[in-house]
Design a protein around this motif. Structure first.
Motif, PDB file in Angstrom:
ATOM      1  N   ARG A   1       0.804  -1.163   0.031  1.00  0.00           N
ATOM      2  CA  ARG A   1       0.023  -0.019  -0.013  1.00  0.00           C
ATOM      3  C   ARG A   1       0.701   1.212   0.098  1.00  0.00           C
ATOM      4  O   ARG A   1       0.640   2.319  -0.557  1.00  0.00           O
ATOM      5  N   THR A   2       1.929   1.224   0.959  1.00  0.00           N
ATOM      6  CA  THR A   2       2.884   2.325   0.939  1.00  0.00           C
ATOM      7  C   THR A   2       3.461   2.511  -0.399  1.00  0.00           C
ATOM      8  O   THR A   2       3.567   3.517  -1.110  1.00  0.00           O
ATOM      9  N   LYS A   3       3.945   1.423  -1.282  1.00  0.00           N
ATOM     10  CA  LYS A   3       4.607   1.501  -2.435  1.00  0.00           C
ATOM     11  C   LYS A   3       3.662   2.186  -3.436  1.00  0.00           C
ATOM     12  O   LYS A   3       3.851   2.936  -4.046  1.00  0.00           O
TER      13      LYS A   3
ATOM     14  N   GLU B   1       1.476   6.610  -6.741  1.00  0.00           N
ATOM     15  CA  GLU B   1       0.477   7.432  -7.423  1.00  0.00           C
ATOM     16  C   GLU B   1       0.895   8.848  -7.184  1.00  0.00           C
ATOM     17  O   GLU B   1       0.397   9.659  -7.876  1.00  0.00           O
ATOM     18  N   MET B   2       1.554   9.123  -5.754  1.00  0.00           N
ATOM     19  CA  MET B   2       1.910  10.632  -5.631  1.00  0.00           C
ATOM     20  C   MET B   2       2.877  11.208  -6.789  1.00  0.00           C
ATOM     21  O   MET B   2       2.874  12.021  -7.038  1.00  0.00           O
TER      22      MET B   2
ATOM     23  N   ASN C   1       3.978  14.122 -11.335  1.00  0.00           N
ATOM     24  CA  ASN C   1       4.639  14.370 -12.946  1.00  0.00           C
ATOM     25  C   ASN C   1       3.511  14.843 -13.763  1.00  0.00           C
ATOM     26  O   ASN C   1       3.844  15.805 -14.759  1.00  0.00           O
ATOM     27  N   LEU C   2       2.305  14.602 -13.463  1.00  0.00           N
ATOM     28  CA  LEU C   2       1.160  15.197 -14.201  1.00  0.00           C
ATOM     29  C   LEU C   2       1.116  16.510 -14.149  1.00  0.00           C
ATOM     30  O   LEU C   2       0.913  17.360 -14.952  1.00  0.00           O
ATOM     31  N   GLN C   3       1.103  16.931 -12.846  1.00  0.00           N
ATOM     32  CA  GLN C   3       0.981  18.339 -12.386  1.00  0.00           C
ATOM     33  C   GLN C   3       2.205  19.069 -13.038  1.00  0.00           C
ATOM     34  O   GLN C   3       1.973  20.413 -13.651  1.00  0.00           O
ATOM     35  N   GLU C   4       3.566  18.567 -13.106  1.00  0.00           N
ATOM     36  CA  GLU C   4       4.194  19.253 -13.805  1.00  0.00           C
ATOM     37  C   GLU C   4       4.056  19.386 -15.360  1.00  0.00           C
ATOM     38  O   GLU C   4       4.552  20.492 -15.963  1.00  0.00           O
ATOM     39  N   LEU C   5       3.617  18.337 -15.792  1.00  0.00           N
ATOM     40  CA  LEU C   5       3.235  18.490 -17.307  1.00  0.00           C
ATOM     41  C   LEU C   5       2.267  19.560 -17.612  1.00  0.00           C
ATOM     42  O   LEU C   5       2.292  20.252 -18.774  1.00  0.00           O
TER      43      LEU C   5
END
Length: 99
Positions: free
Chosen positions: A50-52, A57-58, A63-67
Motif C-alpha cells: 500500500r505504501t509503495k 500514485e503521488m 509528474n502530471l502536474q508538472e506536465l
C-alpha cells in the motif's frame, strides 16, 4: 478460438510470429497472483505494498502536474502583443509604400 483469453488456441502445426503481448499479459497475471498470495500470508507485506502504491500514485500525480504547468507556460501567448506588433508592421509597410 479462445474467447476467454481473446486469443486462438494452437491445435497442430501452427507457430506464432509475435507473442510478446501475450507473454507480457501472462507475466502480469503471474505477478499479481504472487502478490495476492503473499499479502494473504503476511500483513506487513500488505502495508508495504500500500505504501509503495501510494508513493507511486503521488509520483504520477506530481509528474502530471508538472506536465500541466509546462503546457500552461507554453500556451501562455500574449495575443494583444502579437496584434500590436502586427499593426505596427502593417503601418510600417503602408509608410514604405507611400514613400
Amino acid at each position: 478460438t479462445d474467447p476467454e483469453n481473446t486469443d486462438y488456441t494452437m491445435e497442430h502445426g501452427a507457430t506464432r510470429n509475435f507473442q510478446a503481448e501475450k507473454l507480457l499479459e501472462e507475466e502480469e497475471k503471474r505477478l499479481q497472483k504472487e502478490r495476492e498470495e503473499e499479502e494473504l500470508n503476511n500483513p506487513m507485506k500488505v502495508l508495504e505494498n500500500r505504501t509503495k502504491d501510494s508513493k507511486l500514485e503521488m509520483e504520477v500525480l506530481e509528474n502530471l502536474q508538472e506536465l500541466k504547468e509546462l503546457n500552461q507556460r507554453q500556451a501562455n501567448v500574449d495575443f494583444e502583443a502579437m496584434l500590436k506588433q502586427y499593426k505596427e508592421y502593417e503601418e510600417e509597410q503602408k509608410r514604405k509604400e507611400q514613400e
